[in-house]
Design a protein around this motif. Structure first.
Motif, PDB file in Angstrom:
ATOM      1  N   LYS A  24      51.018  35.184  43.493  1.00 17.00           N
ATOM      2  CA  LYS A  24      49.779  34.412  43.645  1.00 17.00           C
ATOM      3  C   LYS A  24      48.553  35.242  43.278  1.00 17.00           C
ATOM      4  N   ILE A  25      48.768  36.533  43.015  1.00 21.64           N
ATOM      5  CA  ILE A  25      47.660  37.433  42.707  1.00 21.64           C
ATOM      6  C   ILE A  25      47.731  37.944  41.266  1.00 21.64           C
ATOM      7  N   PHE A  26      48.941  38.214  40.780  1.00 20.60           N
ATOM      8  CA  PHE A  26      49.112  38.786  39.446  1.00 20.60           C
ATOM      9  C   PHE A  26      49.927  37.875  38.545  1.00 20.60           C
ATOM     10  N   THR A  27      49.645  37.971  37.266  1.00 21.12           N
ATOM     11  CA  THR A  27      50.437  37.297  36.245  1.00 21.12           C
ATOM     12  C   THR A  27      50.483  38.235  35.047  1.00 21.12           C
ATOM     13  N   GLN A  28      51.157  37.805  34.003  1.00 17.26           N
ATOM     14  CA  GLN A  28      51.179  38.579  32.772  1.00 17.26           C
ATOM     15  C   GLN A  28      50.560  37.744  31.666  1.00 17.26           C
ATOM     16  N   ASP A  29      49.757  38.400  30.834  1.00 19.60           N
ATOM     17  CA  ASP A  29      49.103  37.687  29.737  1.00 19.60           C
ATOM     18  C   ASP A  29      50.079  37.478  28.580  1.00 19.60           C
ATOM     19  N   GLU A  30      49.594  36.900  27.496  1.00 22.28           N
ATOM     20  CA  GLU A  30      50.467  36.577  26.361  1.00 22.28           C
ATOM     21  C   GLU A  30      51.062  37.816  25.702  1.00 22.28           C
ATOM     22  N   ASP A  31      50.469  38.994  25.941  1.00 26.55           N
ATOM     23  CA  ASP A  31      51.008  40.241  25.401  1.00 26.55           C
ATOM     24  C   ASP A  31      51.943  40.938  26.388  1.00 26.55           C
ATOM     25  N   GLY A  32      52.100  40.357  27.576  1.00 26.97           N
ATOM     26  CA  GLY A  32      52.997  40.906  28.579  1.00 26.97           C
ATOM     27  C   GLY A  32      52.352  41.864  29.554  1.00 26.97           C
ATOM     28  N   PHE A  33      51.039  42.081  29.435  1.00 29.17           N
ATOM     29  CA  PHE A  33      50.352  42.985  30.344  1.00 29.17           C
ATOM     30  C   PHE A  33      49.860  42.231  31.581  1.00 29.17           C
ATOM     31  N   SER A  34      49.760  42.953  32.661  1.00 25.53           N
ATOM     32  CA  SER A  34      49.360  42.353  33.929  1.00 25.53           C
ATOM     33  C   SER A  34      47.885  42.007  33.938  1.00 25.53           C
ATOM     34  N   GLU A  35      47.584  40.926  34.676  1.00 27.95           N
ATOM     35  CA  GLU A  35      46.200  40.554  34.921  1.00 27.95           C
ATOM     36  C   GLU A  35      46.109  39.901  36.286  1.00 27.95           C
ATOM     37  N   VAL A  36      44.902  39.968  36.853  1.00 33.46           N
ATOM     38  CA  VAL A  36      44.661  39.436  38.191  1.00 33.46           C
ATOM     39  C   VAL A  36      44.264  37.968  38.082  1.00 33.46           C
ATOM     40  N   LEU A  37      44.906  37.132  38.878  1.00 29.48           N
ATOM     41  CA  LEU A  37      44.558  35.716  38.939  1.00 29.48           C
ATOM     42  C   LEU A  37      43.322  35.537  39.818  1.00 29.48           C
ATOM     43  N   PRO A  38      42.533  34.516  39.561  1.00 30.74           N
ATOM     44  CA  PRO A  38      41.390  34.262  40.447  1.00 30.74           C
ATOM     45  C   PRO A  38      41.882  33.839  41.838  1.00 30.74           C
ATOM     46  N   PRO A  39      41.108  34.162  42.873  1.00 29.75           N
ATOM     47  CA  PRO A  39      41.513  33.770  44.228  1.00 29.75           C
ATOM     48  C   PRO A  39      41.660  32.248  44.334  1.00 29.75           C
ATOM     49  N   SER A  40      42.670  31.834  45.079  1.00 28.07           N
ATOM     50  CA  SER A  40      42.893  30.395  45.251  1.00 28.07           C
ATOM     51  C   SER A  40      42.149  29.853  46.464  1.00 28.07           C
ATOM     52  N   GLY A  41      41.497  30.733  47.198  1.00 25.67           N
ATOM     53  CA  GLY A  41      40.699  30.299  48.352  1.00 25.67           C
ATOM     54  C   GLY A  41      41.453  30.423  49.649  1.00 25.67           C
ATOM     55  N   GLY A  42      40.917  31.206  50.542  1.00 24.94           N
ATOM     56  CA  GLY A  42      41.455  31.302  51.889  1.00 24.94           C
ATOM     57  C   GLY A  42      42.667  32.189  52.064  1.00 24.94           C
ATOM     58  N   GLU A  43      43.256  32.687  50.998  1.00 23.94           N
ATOM     59  CA  GLU A  43      44.444  33.509  51.169  1.00 23.94           C
ATOM     60  C   GLU A  43      44.062  34.956  51.474  1.00 23.94           C
ATOM     61  N   ASP A  44      44.888  35.622  52.259  1.00 22.73           N
ATOM     62  CA  ASP A  44      44.697  37.027  52.574  1.00 22.73           C
ATOM     63  C   ASP A  44      45.435  37.825  51.507  1.00 22.73           C
ATOM     64  N   ARG A  45      44.696  38.432  50.610  1.00 21.02           N
ATOM     65  CA  ARG A  45      45.296  39.144  49.485  1.00 21.02           C
ATOM     66  C   ARG A  45      45.729  40.554  49.848  1.00 21.02           C
TER      67      ARG A  45
END
Length: 64
Positions: A24-45
């Motif tokens: 819910k915090i990280f994903t991978q971009d089209e090149d396969g590198f990690s990126e941070v997802l925007p907060p979904s609201g209210g979650e304890d990261r």
């Protein structure tokens, strides 16, 4: 206090361990590198982002 998450893209090798540890915090971009997802609201990261930083094999994630 908000958590600041940074990924050093010069160090990231795209292993994807952060996305597995904290999908819910990280994903991978089209090149396969990690990126941070925007907060979904209210979650304890804090707990999951800390685990994701620990499992990064090249320690490309900085959490402050």
């Amino acid at each position: 206090m908000p958590i600041s998450i940074e990924i050093d893209r010069d160090v990231c090798i795209g292993a994807g361990q952060c996305a597995l540890a904290a999908p819910k915090i990280f994903t991978q971009d089209e090149d396969g590198f990690s990126e941070v997802l925007p907060p979904s609201g209210g979650e304890d990261r804090g707990p999951t982002v800390g685990e994701a930083a620990r499992v990064c094999p090249v320690q490309a994630i900085t959490v402050t």
